[in-house]
Design a protein around this motif. Structure first.
Motif, PDB file in Angstrom:
ATOM      1  N   GLY A 122      23.226 -45.033  12.148  1.00 26.70           N
ATOM      2  CA  GLY A 122      23.194 -45.718  10.899  1.00 26.70           C
ATOM      3  C   GLY A 122      23.551 -44.655   9.891  1.00 26.70           C
ATOM      4  N   GLN A 123      22.886 -44.748   8.527  1.00 26.28           N
ATOM      5  CA  GLN A 123      22.970 -43.967   7.748  1.00 26.28           C
ATOM      6  C   GLN A 123      23.520 -42.780   7.955  1.00 26.28           C
ATOM      7  OE1 GLN A 123      23.226 -45.937   4.546  1.00 26.28           O
ATOM      8  NE2 GLN A 123      24.791 -44.176   3.650  1.00 26.28           N
ATOM      9  N   LYS A 124      23.110 -41.616   8.618  1.00 22.33           N
ATOM     10  CA  LYS A 124      23.873 -40.721   8.961  1.00 22.33           C
ATOM     11  C   LYS A 124      25.258 -40.778   9.328  1.00 22.33           C
ATOM     12  CE  LYS A 124      22.901 -36.554  12.221  1.00 22.33           C
ATOM     13  NZ  LYS A 124      22.122 -36.474  13.360  1.00 22.33           N
ATOM     14  N   ALA A 125      25.826 -41.935   9.777  1.00 15.80           N
ATOM     15  CA  ALA A 125      26.853 -41.718  10.595  1.00 15.80           C
ATOM     16  C   ALA A 125      28.437 -42.130   9.406  1.00 15.80           C
ATOM     17  CB  ALA A 125      26.985 -42.830  11.682  1.00 15.80           C
ATOM     18  N   LEU A 126      27.653 -43.543   8.671  1.00 13.81           N
ATOM     19  CA  LEU A 126      28.100 -43.392   7.641  1.00 13.81           C
ATOM     20  C   LEU A 126      28.413 -42.116   6.154  1.00 13.81           C
ATOM     21  CD1 LEU A 126      26.716 -47.048   6.249  1.00 13.81           C
ATOM     22  CD2 LEU A 126      28.812 -46.412   7.763  1.00 13.81           C
ATOM     23  N   ASP A 127      27.528 -41.627   6.311  1.00 12.13           N
ATOM     24  CA  ASP A 127      27.618 -40.306   5.588  1.00 12.13           C
ATOM     25  C   ASP A 127      28.849 -39.622   6.012  1.00 12.13           C
ATOM     26  OD1 ASP A 127      25.722 -41.251   3.446  1.00 12.13           O
ATOM     27  OD2 ASP A 127      24.127 -39.838   4.477  1.00 12.13           O
ATOM     28  N   ALA A 128      28.591 -39.387   7.599  1.00 16.59           N
ATOM     29  CA  ALA A 128      29.419 -38.147   7.559  1.00 16.59           C
ATOM     30  C   ALA A 128      30.724 -38.623   8.129  1.00 16.59           C
ATOM     31  CB  ALA A 128      29.019 -37.960   9.808  1.00 16.59           C
ATOM     32  N   LEU A 129      31.166 -40.027   8.518  1.00 15.64           N
ATOM     33  CA  LEU A 129      32.669 -40.472   8.288  1.00 15.64           C
ATOM     34  C   LEU A 129      32.839 -40.673   6.102  1.00 15.64           C
ATOM     35  CD1 LEU A 129      32.040 -43.848  10.044  1.00 15.64           C
ATOM     36  CD2 LEU A 129      33.754 -41.678  10.381  1.00 15.64           C
ATOM     37  N   ALA A 130      31.925 -40.973   5.628  1.00 14.75           N
ATOM     38  CA  ALA A 130      33.101 -40.170   4.623  1.00 14.75           C
ATOM     39  C   ALA A 130      33.041 -38.832   3.950  1.00 14.75           C
ATOM     40  CB  ALA A 130      31.652 -40.936   3.047  1.00 14.75           C
ATOM     41  N   LEU A 166      31.550 -37.753  13.107  1.00 14.75           N
ATOM     42  CA  LEU A 166      29.921 -37.885  12.564  1.00 14.75           C
ATOM     43  C   LEU A 166      29.759 -36.486  12.678  1.00 14.75           C
ATOM     44  CD1 LEU A 166      29.491 -41.346  14.232  1.00 14.75           C
ATOM     45  CD2 LEU A 166      30.330 -40.784  12.371  1.00 14.75           C
ATOM     46  N   GLY A 167      30.910 -35.851  13.089  1.00 16.80           N
ATOM     47  CA  GLY A 167      30.087 -33.656  13.784  1.00 16.80           C
ATOM     48  C   GLY A 167      30.455 -33.580  14.359  1.00 16.80           C
ATOM     49  N   ASP A 168      29.406 -32.771  15.072  1.00 13.84           N
ATOM     50  CA  ASP A 168      29.646 -31.685  15.805  1.00 13.84           C
ATOM     51  C   ASP A 168      28.690 -32.153  17.180  1.00 13.84           C
ATOM     52  OD1 ASP A 168      27.259 -30.950  14.993  1.00 13.84           O
ATOM     53  OD2 ASP A 168      27.085 -28.994  15.058  1.00 13.84           O
ATOM     54  N   LYS A 169      28.417 -33.044  17.871  1.00 15.40           N
ATOM     55  CA  LYS A 169      27.577 -33.987  18.546  1.00 15.40           C
ATOM     56  C   LYS A 169      28.657 -33.732  20.371  1.00 15.40           C
ATOM     57  CE  LYS A 169      24.571 -37.482  20.305  1.00 15.40           C
ATOM     58  NZ  LYS A 169      23.536 -36.517  20.217  1.00 15.40           N
ATOM     59  N   THR A 170      29.941 -33.587  20.074  1.00 15.10           N
ATOM     60  CA  THR A 170      30.698 -33.900  20.934  1.00 15.10           C
ATOM     61  C   THR A 170      31.132 -32.550  21.313  1.00 15.10           C
ATOM     62  OG1 THR A 170      32.574 -34.696  20.324  1.00 15.10           O
ATOM     63  CG2 THR A 170      30.548 -35.938  20.677  1.00 15.10           C
ATOM     64  N   VAL A 171      31.327 -31.652  22.834  1.00 14.72           N
ATOM     65  CA  VAL A 171      32.739 -30.401  22.919  1.00 14.72           C
ATOM     66  C   VAL A 171      33.044 -31.559  24.330  1.00 14.72           C
ATOM     67  CG1 VAL A 171      32.152 -28.726  24.711  1.00 14.72           C
ATOM     68  CG2 VAL A 171      30.200 -29.396  22.934  1.00 14.72           C
ATOM     69  N   MET A 172      34.310 -31.320  24.177  1.00 16.54           N
ATOM     70  CA  MET A 172      35.206 -31.358  24.442  1.00 16.54           C
ATOM     71  C   MET A 172      35.762 -30.531  25.771  1.00 16.54           C
ATOM     72  SD  MET A 172      37.533 -34.145  25.503  1.00 16.54           S
ATOM     73  CE  MET A 172      38.934 -34.748  26.989  1.00 16.54           C
ATOM     74  N   LEU A 173      35.352 -30.395  26.969  1.00 20.51           N
ATOM     75  CA  LEU A 173      35.825 -30.336  28.724  1.00 20.51           C
ATOM     76  C   LEU A 173      37.022 -29.910  28.872  1.00 20.51           C
ATOM     77  CD1 LEU A 173      32.503 -29.943  30.401  1.00 20.51           C
ATOM     78  CD2 LEU A 173      33.224 -28.326  28.652  1.00 20.51           C
ATOM     79  N   ASP A 174      37.990 -29.589  28.205  1.00 19.42           N
ATOM     80  CA  ASP A 174      39.565 -29.958  28.343  1.00 19.42           C
ATOM     81  C   ASP A 174      39.932 -28.410  29.248  1.00 19.42           C
ATOM     82  OD1 ASP A 174      40.336 -27.819  26.422  1.00 19.42           O
ATOM     83  OD2 ASP A 174      40.759 -29.672  25.154  1.00 19.42           O
ATOM     84  N   ASP A 175      40.856 -28.280  30.080  1.00 19.90           N
ATOM     85  CA  ASP A 175      41.369 -27.438  30.671  1.00 19.90           C
ATOM     86  C   ASP A 175      42.417 -25.871  30.036  1.00 19.90           C
ATOM     87  OD1 ASP A 175      43.662 -28.629  30.422  1.00 19.90           O
ATOM     88  OD2 ASP A 175      44.084 -28.913  33.130  1.00 19.90           O
ATOM     89  N   ALA A 176      42.810 -25.850  28.705  1.00 23.75           N
ATOM     90  CA  ALA A 176      42.928 -25.388  27.624  1.00 23.75           C
ATOM     91  C   ALA A 176      43.091 -23.144  28.267  1.00 23.75           C
ATOM     92  CB  ALA A 176      43.796 -25.322  26.112  1.00 23.75           C
ATOM     93  N   GLY A 177      44.305 -22.795  28.818  1.00 26.60           N
ATOM     94  CA  GLY A 177      44.055 -21.582  29.341  1.00 26.60           C
ATOM     95  C   GLY A 177      43.176 -21.235  30.769  1.00 26.60           C
ATOM     96  N   GLY A 178      42.536 -22.318  31.062  1.00 25.36           N
ATOM     97  CA  GLY A 178      41.703 -22.506  32.415  1.00 25.36           C
ATOM     98  C   GLY A 178      40.360 -21.934  31.353  1.00 25.36           C
TER      99      GLY A 178
END
Length: 287
Positions: A265-273, A161-173
């Motif tokens: 809502g519609q914003k999610a549908l547009d992003a999925l498309a 749906l966009g760039d709202k999330t940031v994954m905090l994993d441990d690649a490279g420390g």
């Protein structure tokens, strides 16, 4: 799974001594044992002297631990405690009853835990957490070791749906470095169950200290992660297997992602498309 004294214990927990906290965690996490086992056996399993269990009862305003056991036994008879896991007996059960029986036990246990997510109190927590996550500028997703899959799944679903999330994993420390940009308008979605990953707890504490709200997916109301969280969704980990289960945790992550997406809502549908068009352009999936 909660018992008759869950709320009083949670409210008193911070003021308890470390030894009383250990006993309190046992009562919170193993309500069926409280009803069925002797006080001495419970103390042994909790790793505290029997006198500690009595002191805990008195700290909660009861005459002694027999009153605690009576309350929980009544809850068992009333059918309000649910089912306990049978961790630690898998090998013998498999030998005595066969693999089909163990597989059936696991499937039934999982289905009960998933069904509990539809209880009113849990639904209220899910809706509250979804509201916090939807309103956040950014959602920092954190889950290490066994909990990584749930955090990643939430992140992946919302990345469509966009760039709202940031994954905090441990690649490279360097995985936790992104937290330096987090602020009060963001949320950390952190998942950790016993044995708790040190880096997850430390990152959540750092975020809370910096004024960033933490939504915790964890296995106890008084886990180290719960103690720094603004919102908590308890997840069960008990299993007939000697491995604890991650399935309820994954289910909660999936439900939260769906709720957050639905609020868009519609914003999610547009992003999925747009996402589907891009995936098709690269031939990511087989026709």
């Amino acid at each position: 799974m909660s018992g008759p004294l869950t709320q009083p214990i949670v409210e008193a927990f911070e003021a308890l001594s470390p030894q009383l906290q250990t006993a309190a965690r046992y009562v919170l996490d193993r309500p069926d044992d409280v009803a069925l086992l002797s006080m001495r056996e419970q103390a042994r399993r909790a790793g505290v002297p029997p006198a500690t269990m009595t002191r805990l009862a008195k700290r909660l305003g009861l005459e002694g631990y027999d009153e605690v056991r009576a309350l929980y036994a009544g809850a068992v008879r009333a059918g309000t405690l649910g089912f306990a896991g049978k961790a630690g007996v898998q090998v013998e059960a498999q030998k005595l009853r066969g693999e089909r029986a163990l597989a059936a036990d696991m499937a039934l246990s999982l289905s009960r835990e998933i069904a509990r997510l539809a209880e009113p109190a849990t639904l209220e927590r899910l809706a509250d957490a979804a509201g916090r996550l939807h309103q956040a500028r950014r959602i920092y997703c954190l889950g290490l070791r066994a909990c990584h899959g749930a955090a990643w799944h939430f992140h992946y679903m919302l990345s469509l749906l966009g760039d709202k999330t940031v994954m905090l994993d441990d690649a490279g420390g360097t995985g936790l470095d992104a937290l330096r940009d987090a602020g009060a308008g963001d949320v950390v979605l952190a998942a950790s169950v016993k044995p708790y990953a040190r880096a997850t707890i430390e990152a959540a504490r750092y975020a809370a200290t910096e004024g960033v709200p933490v939504v915790a997916l964890t296995d106890s109301e008084v886990s180290p992660l719960a103690q720094v969280a603004s919102a908590i969704i308890p997840v069960a980990t008990e299993s007939p297997s000697f491995f604890h289960t991650m399935t309820p945790l994954l289910a909660v992550a999936e439900i939260l992602a769906a709720l957050v997406a639905g609020r868009s809502g519609q914003k999610a549908l547009d992003a999925l498309a747009r996402a589907e068009a891009q995936l098709a352009a690269f031939g990511v999936h087989l026709p």
